[in-house]
Design a protein around this motif. Structure first.
Motif, PDB file in Angstrom:
ATOM      1  N   GLY A 191       0.802  -1.057   0.166  1.00 28.65           N
ATOM      2  CA  GLY A 191      -0.049   0.027  -0.173  1.00 28.65           C
ATOM      3  C   GLY A 191       0.773   1.151  -0.014  1.00 28.65           C
ATOM      4  N   LEU A 192       1.778   1.190   0.751  1.00 27.92           N
ATOM      5  CA  LEU A 192       2.779   2.435   0.856  1.00 27.92           C
ATOM      6  C   LEU A 192       3.984   2.333   0.201  1.00 27.92           C
ATOM      7  N   ASN A 193       4.197   1.304  -0.580  1.00 26.66           N
ATOM      8  CA  ASN A 193       5.592   1.246  -1.464  1.00 26.66           C
ATOM      9  C   ASN A 193       6.600   1.236  -0.576  1.00 26.66           C
ATOM     10  N   SER A 194       6.786   0.542   0.510  1.00 29.32           N
ATOM     11  CA  SER A 194       7.876   0.683   1.656  1.00 29.32           C
ATOM     12  C   SER A 194       8.343  -0.804   1.748  1.00 29.32           C
ATOM     13  N   PRO A 195       8.697  -1.508   0.812  1.00 34.18           N
ATOM     14  CA  PRO A 195       9.031  -2.902   1.264  1.00 34.18           C
ATOM     15  C   PRO A 195      10.407  -3.051   2.223  1.00 34.18           C
ATOM     16  N   GLN A 196      11.289  -2.060   2.152  1.00 29.32           N
ATOM     17  CA  GLN A 196      12.322  -2.186   3.123  1.00 29.32           C
ATOM     18  C   GLN A 196      11.671  -1.996   4.506  1.00 29.32           C
ATOM     19  N   ALA A 197      11.030  -0.978   4.714  1.00 23.20           N
ATOM     20  CA  ALA A 197      10.390  -1.009   6.230  1.00 23.20           C
ATOM     21  C   ALA A 197       9.576  -2.407   6.512  1.00 23.20           C
ATOM     22  N   ALA A 198       8.821  -2.804   5.565  1.00 14.63           N
ATOM     23  CA  ALA A 198       8.138  -4.021   5.916  1.00 14.63           C
ATOM     24  C   ALA A 198       9.178  -5.025   6.146  1.00 14.63           C
ATOM     25  N   ILE A 199      10.202  -5.224   5.547  1.00 16.28           N
ATOM     26  CA  ILE A 199      11.270  -6.361   5.868  1.00 16.28           C
ATOM     27  C   ILE A 199      11.781  -5.908   7.055  1.00 16.28           C
ATOM     28  N   ALA A 200      12.057  -4.955   7.489  1.00 19.38           N
ATOM     29  CA  ALA A 200      12.514  -4.700   8.874  1.00 19.38           C
ATOM     30  C   ALA A 200      11.854  -5.058   9.901  1.00 19.38           C
ATOM     31  N   ARG A 201      10.410  -4.725   9.737  1.00 18.77           N
ATOM     32  CA  ARG A 201       9.475  -4.912  10.590  1.00 18.77           C
ATOM     33  C   ARG A 201       9.231  -6.653  10.762  1.00 18.77           C
ATOM     34  N   LEU A 202       9.294  -7.523   9.675  1.00 22.58           N
ATOM     35  CA  LEU A 202       9.311  -8.793   9.859  1.00 22.58           C
ATOM     36  C   LEU A 202      10.465  -9.217  10.448  1.00 22.58           C
ATOM     37  N   ASP A 203      11.658  -8.888  10.136  1.00 18.82           N
ATOM     38  CA  ASP A 203      12.846  -9.419  10.700  1.00 18.82           C
ATOM     39  C   ASP A 203      12.715  -9.466  12.471  1.00 18.82           C
ATOM     40  N   THR A 204      12.221  -8.112  13.133  1.00 18.07           N
ATOM     41  CA  THR A 204      11.736  -8.023  14.389  1.00 18.07           C
ATOM     42  C   THR A 204      10.892  -9.143  14.849  1.00 18.07           C
ATOM     43  N   ALA A 205       9.827  -9.229  14.073  1.00 15.79           N
ATOM     44  CA  ALA A 205       8.754 -10.023  14.486  1.00 15.79           C
ATOM     45  C   ALA A 205       9.057 -11.399  14.501  1.00 15.79           C
ATOM     46  N   ILE A 206      10.102 -11.854  13.512  1.00 10.02           N
ATOM     47  CA  ILE A 206      10.335 -13.334  13.419  1.00 10.02           C
ATOM     48  C   ILE A 206      11.020 -13.851  14.620  1.00 10.02           C
TER      49      ILE A 206
END
Length: 988
Positions: free
Chosen positions: A945-960
């Protein structure tokens, strides 16, 4: 008005969403006519293919080939009018035409084979393989019935590899399995079918069609649990469908051969319209043959005059309908065999009609039939009953003297002989008055077992007078009087504690017994006895202890009414009565007479929550039974022990005890043993032990036996529990079938209102699980009408809230909104405990369904619903037991974020999902799983939606890392897969 091509196309789309039925077929025919008025072959192609589908799935096989011929002509004349999908469908539907033509005996075999030749040519031209052509040729050979040709065609088909135009794998599996059934290899057939039954191979009609064809193979191989399940779910699917007339016939046949003739008649009543279906003669023959199997059995068993449901327009008996059905089937068979030049179709029909029942007793199906059983329940065992009357009475008296339950069947036979015209009493049996007294006494015992206390007392009073009079059996009379008095306590179940008959009469009877005992029997003896000798036929000690036992019975009834808090005087009276029996039984060396009081003591301990003490008492009683050599006393003790073991959470031991109890009751012909209730307990025990198939068997048996006893509420309770077990067994359709049988008009009329309401609630939820939303909504609406009159507003709010969601899922939005407002108003008016979380969940679900139905246009309505959820949560007390505030806050924020994302308001959506994540963090360990899900959706909003895949990846790294630390590996794997997708997209 269908005045433009666009209007016709819209109507075609709408019709395509309808279920296959007469309405859809008629509409499809009208739309073909409408399409023909325009010079647009593309529109006509679409309309013709839709009509052919309607014919195929409603059994109009006579008409389908004509439509297909038009499609083929259009394909040859206007090939550009076909989309790629439609061009593919032309080739695919050659197979439909072959099976349709086989259905109609008027079509010559040469014409059918000509179609398969054309199919071969067109497939070759399009570059397809010949496996589908071989499949159709096997279908023809199997129908014609030449064994050698059929086997050869089968080999040519199954040895070719599947390809793009092959039938779906599930359908091919069905035909392979049916081939093996036909050649007598049922085990191989069921092995072939297993992937379909396991859910690995499915299609629109599978596994339901295969379930119908597998019923008898399963039954004949003893796999009755699977057969029951296939009937429950398979018939639900086939019911009323004209395109599945043959399969309905197979369910009728199964009902007959599993000795469920009443069920077969019920299926007939639900499918009367199938008698009039003419579009698929071969399927009609299959239906008629199944009906013929049922009716043949009924007529042979003497039920030819039973009223049955047949073709509309007249009344039918089993005999008249059998004549009609046989005549119709004869005509069809003659036409098919004449067309085919063989006797294959007729042979198969004759083989089916000649089949005998595959089970010795009815297979419990778990269903409540909507009409009385046509065939009575199996008779009571009468094995070893003497033919001679004197021997018969002597045997009955001997068995009664030792308490053998098998005497009941003998006394019933004796009563029939005495009541018969011309009966003459045999002098060697003693006074006739004695025999008549014994028969009246037996009537009292039967009434006592049925807890019909008034009838029992009347019978025992009459017996006492007969024993005391001409029969001259004073001890028998005294025991009967004691029973009358003790029965007054048995009839006191609804009285207030302490409001029981006076003990004075029992005290007087005990005094008489002791006085009579002291005299050595007392009174004038019979048949030349002296005053000091008990009359012939009287066991003084047994009768004396019977009087003591009656006091124990009364003391137990009085104490049980006060349980678990028994008063000191009542407890003292109970202990004294029990001790009197125990000490006297020991004094006279008759340990078996102590068994009853051990049961009473165990029961009282159980009511007080002392299960260990109760179990010890019962085991002691079982030891007494064993040492006394009277094993027929054990089954009731074992059944009671099984119940106690369930209380102790020992289901495996309970199962063993209950099985042994049922086996013993059957072995000793104990016709008064509570078999239905014991099967109910066995179902509970099996369920708790993890044996869900066993629980299904036992609960089904319990329900069937409660039906025979006309205990409708107990039967409904058993089926309610059966449905729960089926649901937990992964058989939701079976569970729904059981519950549906309970809400039919004539079935529901016999069930208590609140029990019926629970059944309807479970059914509505079961239908929702099956995504049958229209049917689910109907049940919720009926339930809401029932509970609206109750004072219990908590139930009303719950039902109304669930009704709102069900109506919305069924796309009945006006009614859904009205139900929603009623539920909201009910909560705001009462604010009863347990409601806030329910109303919040309703508001969230309503918001989600609104977005699904309206898309972005529904965002404001959805947000308003979610605001109501927040308002309800905020108004609830912080310590409200029915509300977990952190979860409700997180769930509502999560749903709001999803709604905003669907409306493409991505910044707001991300902010709201962050609120959800924060709320879930307050839940600690319990909040980790929903937090991981909220994080997943937040990453999707960021990346897409916001075209910010890098932010999404960082969020997922922490969550994993967090998920792995919390031990929720499944969530970690999902997040890792999503992270990999985002990383791959960035690289691309």
């Amino acid at each position: 008005m269908l005045e433009t091509p666009e209007a016709v196309l819209d109507a075609l789309r709408e019709n395509n969403d309808r279920p296959y039925n007469l309405h859809r077929t008629v509409t499809a025919e009208e739309l073909v006519d409408a399409a023909e008025q325009f010079e647009e072959p593309e529109l006509l192609v679409t309309a013709l293919l839709e009509l052919m589908s309607a014919y195929e799935y409603t059994g109009e096989h006579r008409k389908a080939p004509v439509v297909f011929a038009r499609v083929l002509k259009l394909k040859d004349d206007s090939p550009d009018a076909f989309s790629d999908w439609e061009a593919n469908q032309v080739l695919w539907r050659f197979k439909w035409v072959t099976t349709s033509l086989l259905q109609v005996p008027d079509v010559p075999l040469a014409a059918i084979r000509g179609w398969t030749d054309q199919m071969r040519d067109r497939y070759r031209e399009a570059g397809h393989g010949m496996q589908p052509v071989a499949a159709m040729r096997h279908r023809i050979a199997a129908h014609v019935g030449s064994e050698e040709a059929e086997r050869s065609a089968y080999d040519l088909w199954v040895t070719r590899p599947r390809e793009g135009m092959s039938d779906c794998e599930a359908c091919e599996t069905r035909h392979r399995a049916i081939h093996h059934v036909g050649i007598g290899d049922e085990r191989r057939a069921l092995d072939i079918w297993q992937p379909v039954f396991d859910g690995g191979q499915t299609c629109a009609e599978e596994p339901y069609v295969s379930q119908a064809h597998a019923l008898l193979p399963l039954l004949s191989l003893g796999r009755v649990d699977e057969a029951r399940s296939h009937h429950l779910s398979g018939y639900r699917y086939a019911r009323g469908k004209t395109g599945l007339a043959e399969e309905v016939g197979l369910h009728v046949e199964f009902s007959a051969l599993s000795r469920n003739e009443g069920r077969g008649l019920e299926i007939l009543a639900e499918n009367r319209a199938l008698f009039e279906t003419t579009g698929a003669p071969l399927s009609l023959l299959g239906f008629l043959t199944g009906v013929e199997v049922l009716l043949t059995r009924l007529v042979a068993d003497g039920y030819g005059t039973t009223t049955v449901a047949g073709p509309l327009g007249r009344g039918w008996t089993a005999q008249s309908l059998l004549a009609h059905v046989s005549g119709e089937a004869d005509t069809l068979v003659a036409a098919f065999d004449a067309r085919n030049g063989t006797t294959g179709v007729g042979d198969r029909r004759r083989e089916r009609v000649a089949r005998q029942a595959l089970l010795a007793e009815p297979l419990p199906l778990g269903l409540r039939t909507t009409r009385p059983d046509t065939v009575p329940a199996p008779p009571v065992s009468l094995r070893d009953i003497p033919d001679g009357f004197t021997e018969l009475v002597t045997r009955a008296r001997e068995m009664a003297a030792v308490g053998h339950p098998g005497d009941t069947a003998l006394w019933e036979r004796i009563a029939e002989r005495v009541a018969a015209e011309g009966y003459v009493h045999a002098p060697e049996l003693g006074p006739e008055a004695r025999l008549r007294a014994e028969l009246v006494e037996q009537r009292g015992f039967t009434a006592y077992e049925n807890e019909n206390w008034a009838e029992a007392n009347a019978a025992m009073t009459e017996a006492a007078d007969l024993f005391a009079g001409e029969a001259a059996l004073p001890w028998h009379a005294l025991a009967a009087r004691a029973r009358v008095t003790s029965f007054e306590w048995g009839d006191a179940g609804d009285r207030e504690a302490g409001d029981f008959p006076s003990w004075s009469v029992l005290d007087e009877l005990l005094g008489e017994a002791r006085e009579l005992l002291g005299k050595g029997g007392g009174g004038a003896g019979a048949e030349g006895t002296t005053d000091d000798t008990p009359p012939t036929g009287e066991n003084v000690t047994e009768k004396y202890l019977t009087v003591l036992h009656c006091r124990a019975f009364a003391a137990h009834a009085e104490a049980a009414a006060e349980a678990p808090d028994v008063s000191a005087p009542t407890r003292a009276r109970f202990d004294a009565a029990m001790e009197a029996v125990l000490s006297e039984a020991a004094r006279f060396g008759m340990p078996h007479l102590a068994v009853g009081v051990r049961r009473y003591t165990a029961d009282l301990a159980s009511r007080a929550g002392r299960a260990d003490e109760a179990a010890t008492e019962l085991r002691t009683a079982l030891e007494l039974v064993e040492t006394s050599g009277r094993p027929w006393r054990a089954p009731r003790l074992e059944a009671q022990l099984g119940q106690i073991l369930l209380q102790q959470d020992k289901p495996e031991e309970a199962t063993a005890a209950l099985r042994q109890a049922l086996a013993g009751a059957a072995r000793f012909d104990d016709t008064t043993f509570p078999v239905a209730f014991t099967y109910l307990l066995l179902g509970h025990a099996s369920s708790h032990a993890g044996d869900l198939p066993g629980a299904v068997r036992h609960l089904s048996e319990a329900a069937a036996r409660f039906d025979r006893e006309s205990d409708h509420n107990a039967a409904a309770e058993a089926r309610l529990q059966l449905a729960d077990v089926l649901g937990r067994s992964g058989q939701p359709a079976d569970a729904v079938a059981v519950l549906e049988s309970l809400v039919l008009d004539d079935a529901s009329a016999t069930v208590e209102e609140r029990l019926l309401a629970q059944i309807r609630l479970n059914l509505a939820r079961g239908l929702r699980e099956l995504e049958e939303h229209q049917a689910s909504a109907e049940q919720f609406v009926q339930l809401a009408e029932t509970v609206a009159a109750w004072e219990d507003r908590t139930t009303y709010t719950l039902v109304t809230a669930e009704s709102a969601i069900a109506l919305a899922r069924a796309d009945r939005w006006d009614a859904a909104r009205a139900a929603y407002e009623r539920a909201l108003l009910a909560h705001r008016d009462t604010r009863l405990p347990g409601q806030a979380g329910l109303i919040c969940e309703m508001a969230r679900e309503f918001a989600a369904l609104t977005m699904a139905a309206e898309g972005p246009d529904g965002i404001e309505t959805a947000l308003a619903r979610l605001a109501e959820a927040d308002e309800i949560r905020g108004a609830a007390a912080a310590d409200a037991e029915d509300l977990v505030h952190w979860y409700e806050a997180g769930a509502t924020a999560y749903q709001r974020a999803r709604a905003l994302a669907a409306a493409e308001r991505f910044p707001e959506a991300l902010a709201e999902m962050e609120r959800a994540i924060t709320a879930y963090e307050e839940g600690g360990e319990q909040g980790e799983t929903p937090r991981a899900e909220a994080t997943r959706v937040a990453a999707l909003i960021e990346a897409n939606g916001l075209n910010s895949p890098q932010a999404a990846i960082a969020r997922l790294d922490t969550a994993i890392i967090r998920c792995e630390k919390a031990g929720i590996q499944h969530a970690a794997q999902i997040l890792s897969a999503l992270r990999t997708d985002f990383a791959t997209q960035r690289e691309d």
